[in-house]
Design a protein around this motif. Structure first.
Motif, PDB file in Angstrom:
ATOM      1  N   GLU A 130       0.831  -1.202   0.000  1.00 55.62           N
ATOM      2  CA  GLU A 130       0.000   0.000   0.000  1.00 55.62           C
ATOM      3  C   GLU A 130       0.872   1.260   0.000  1.00 55.62           C
ATOM      4  O   GLU A 130       0.580   2.242  -0.698  1.00 55.62           O
ATOM      5  CB  GLU A 130      -0.920   0.011   1.221  1.00 55.62           C
ATOM      6  CG  GLU A 130      -1.961  -1.090   1.255  1.00 55.62           C
ATOM      7  CD  GLU A 130      -3.120  -0.861   0.311  1.00 55.62           C
ATOM      8  OE1 GLU A 130      -3.260   0.263  -0.233  1.00 55.62           O
ATOM      9  OE2 GLU A 130      -3.910  -1.803   0.097  1.00 55.62           O
ATOM     10  N   LYS A 134       1.087   4.343  -2.891  1.00 53.33           N
ATOM     11  CA  LYS A 134       1.044   5.782  -2.638  1.00 53.33           C
ATOM     12  C   LYS A 134       2.319   6.461  -3.132  1.00 53.33           C
ATOM     13  O   LYS A 134       2.275   7.574  -3.675  1.00 53.33           O
ATOM     14  CB  LYS A 134       0.820   6.043  -1.145  1.00 53.33           C
ATOM     15  CG  LYS A 134      -0.578   5.655  -0.681  1.00 53.33           C
ATOM     16  CD  LYS A 134      -0.792   5.920   0.795  1.00 53.33           C
ATOM     17  CE  LYS A 134      -0.948   7.388   1.107  1.00 53.33           C
ATOM     18  NZ  LYS A 134      -1.336   7.601   2.529  1.00 53.33           N
ATOM     19  N   ARG A 137       1.952   6.989  -6.812  1.00 53.37           N
ATOM     20  CA  ARG A 137       1.001   8.047  -7.154  1.00 53.37           C
ATOM     21  C   ARG A 137       1.648   9.435  -7.062  1.00 53.37           C
ATOM     22  O   ARG A 137       1.223  10.374  -7.724  1.00 53.37           O
ATOM     23  CB  ARG A 137      -0.215   7.972  -6.234  1.00 53.37           C
ATOM     24  CG  ARG A 137      -1.125   6.777  -6.492  1.00 53.37           C
ATOM     25  CD  ARG A 137      -1.857   6.930  -7.812  1.00 53.37           C
ATOM     26  NE  ARG A 137      -2.718   5.816  -8.119  1.00 53.37           N
ATOM     27  CZ  ARG A 137      -4.012   5.728  -7.765  1.00 53.37           C
ATOM     28  NH1 ARG A 137      -4.555   6.688  -7.042  1.00 53.37           N
ATOM     29  NH2 ARG A 137      -4.721   4.687  -8.108  1.00 53.37           N
ATOM     30  N   SER A 142      -0.705   7.355 -12.687  1.00 50.49           N
ATOM     31  CA  SER A 142      -1.575   6.424 -11.968  1.00 50.49           C
ATOM     32  C   SER A 142      -1.524   4.991 -12.487  1.00 50.49           C
ATOM     33  O   SER A 142      -1.948   4.067 -11.792  1.00 50.49           O
ATOM     34  CB  SER A 142      -3.033   6.906 -12.027  1.00 50.49           C
ATOM     35  OG  SER A 142      -3.489   6.933 -13.372  1.00 50.49           O
ATOM     36  N   GLY A 157      -5.938  -2.006  -1.849  1.00 53.09           N
ATOM     37  CA  GLY A 157      -4.986  -1.586  -2.876  1.00 53.09           C
ATOM     38  C   GLY A 157      -4.134  -2.740  -3.355  1.00 53.09           C
ATOM     39  O   GLY A 157      -3.963  -2.960  -4.565  1.00 53.09           O
ATOM     40  N   ILE A 175      -8.993  -0.318  -7.284  1.00 53.73           N
ATOM     41  CA  ILE A 175      -8.365   0.887  -7.819  1.00 53.73           C
ATOM     42  C   ILE A 175      -8.156   0.688  -9.324  1.00 53.73           C
ATOM     43  O   ILE A 175      -7.780  -0.392  -9.770  1.00 53.73           O
ATOM     44  CB  ILE A 175      -7.048   1.223  -7.093  1.00 53.73           C
ATOM     45  CG1 ILE A 175      -6.001   0.126  -7.271  1.00 53.73           C
ATOM     46  CG2 ILE A 175      -7.288   1.495  -5.618  1.00 53.73           C
ATOM     47  CD1 ILE A 175      -4.628   0.511  -6.754  1.00 53.73           C
TER      48      ILE A 175
END
Length: 415
Positions: A130, A134, A137, A142, A157, A175
């Motif tokens: 996870e 992040k 990102r 993405s 995620g 996602i």
């Protein structure tokens, strides 16, 4: 086990009373049974052996799925945890501790990470993934590319990156913009990566897919292609790291340096801990203060465990032992020339016995009845991931018993 007192000679603690059936009924009455029906109710362990609540002993050749690096009740780990419990178990991340700082420094040293690299400690492999999502990102992109057969965890995620439909489908929509490509197919990888890609995440050895190593050429191509398009290369070393495959981290055997790495499992020797490791200041700087966190991440108890695991592995030469013992085991099983065995896959002490028929569940059951804990990781594959402290004699016990185990499984599987 002392039958009169119920005291374990190995641990000095009083055993829980009750039959396996009693405990399983209580489990069914009290747990959310996402793991199905447990195969055993284990009471205690020592070294590479565990005992169930009825006193039966088993050679543990799975080590909590590559978690118990030092086996069970290792005296150094017991002592380190006892000391830390008497000192500090938890502080908030408004503060730090010597254990947290020292563990981060040690991980970076063993990873040969350049100056400006960093470690974020969490509590599990899924949480490490996870954090990697992040991180990716923060590149302003993405799109995520993962591999078919991948397993990266089951949080919302991480499960989007995991390939198995049974894990993903009940929780859609996941996602978006996650794409899976065939492993070891450079052409497919090249087609999937472009300037929209935030990261490519892969396991150097795909554990849950049946212990399938990616080729060196593929991993080097992954490094080159991600660099070309400006995407992060993240290696998931949750199962393969911490000496499991015969080097501190599996990617080190292939001559590549990732942008980030996820760790967990063997890092704490059984104490929950995970980590995201970033390589170099540019990647480390993607996550700024306040953009991620974890209440229990980097707590002194888990970090003391990690330090002890890493120091003990180095002191006792367990990196080289994992490579040598794993190769020796693979040769010995191959030399049996048993008709049910197709091949032995893997590296170090992460191996799979690939079977000619989809009878892995029957093999695992026969092994357990013979006193060995193994894992039917795929319908036609048995996973072996023993503690790094496993001895040649213990592995030889499996090799000696294996023909009878396989024959017994074959008899059960015959219509």
């Amino acid at each position: 086990m002392n039958a009169e007192t119920g005291t374990s000679a190995q641990t000095g603690t009083r055993a829980q009373t009750g039959t396996t059936a009693d405990w399983l009924q209580r489990y069914d009455d009290s747990a959310i049974t996402v793991f199905g029906v447990p195969g055993l109710v284990l009471d205690h362990g020592s070294g590479c052996t565990v005992w169930d609540v009825e006193g039966r002993a088993y050679l543990d050749l799975l080590s909590g799925i590559a978690v118990n690096s030092l086996g069970h009740a290792h005296p150094d780990l017991v002592a380190a945890l006892s000391r830390q419990v008497g000192q500090l178990v938890h502080v908030s991340n408004f503060f730090t501790t010597p254990a947290q700082v020292s563990a981060a420094e040690r991980v970076l040293e063993l990873a040969a990470a350049p100056p400006g690299s960093g470690v974020f400690f969490c509590n599990s492999g899924s949480e490490a993934v996870e954090a990697a999502i992040k991180l990716s990102r923060r590149t302003g992109r993405s799109r995520i590319v993962a591999l078919e057969g991948a397993f990266h965890g089951r949080t919302t995620g991480a499960v989007a990156l995991t390939h198995k439909a049974a894990y993903r489908d009940p929780f859609e929509p996941l996602i978006p913009d996650v794409h899976h490509v065939p492993p070891d197919d450079v052409g497919a990888l090249r087609a999937a990566l472009d300037e929209r890609t935030a990261m490519l995440i892969l396991e150097p050895v795909q554990g849950e897919a049946g212990v399938r190593p990616l080729s060196t050429d593929y991993l080097r191509a992954a490094r080159e292609l991600t660099t070309e398009v400006g995407a992060l290369l993240v290696v998931d070393e949750i199962q393969t790291g911490i000496a499991r495959t015969g080097s501190w981290f599996a990617h080190q055997q292939r001559g590549i340096v990732p942008d980030a790495m996820t760790l967990a499992k063997g890092l704490g020797g059984g104490v929950p801990i995970g980590a995201l490791v970033t390589f170099g200041p540019e990647v480390t700087g993607l996550l700024a203060a306040g953009q991620h966190g974890s209440t229990f991440g980097g707590n002194p108890l888990a970090c003391a465990a990690a330090l002890t695991v890493l120091d003990t592995i180095e002191r006792d030469g367990l990196v080289a032992h994992a490579q040598r013992a794993g190769d020796r085991l693979a040769r010995a099983i191959t030399a049996l020339e048993h008709p049910m065995v197709r091949e032995i896959r893997g590296r170090g002490l992460l191996r799979a016995i690939a079977l000619r028929e989809p009878c892995a569940a029957a093999v695992a059951l026969a092994a357990r009845e013979a006193g060995f804990l193994v894992n039917p990781v795929a319908p036609d594959a048995i996973r072996l991931a023993p503690p790094l402290v496993v001895t040649d004699d213990e592995l030889d016990r499996l090799v000696t018993a294996l023909p009878t185990i396989l024959d017994s499984a074959a008899a059960r599987s015959t219509p």
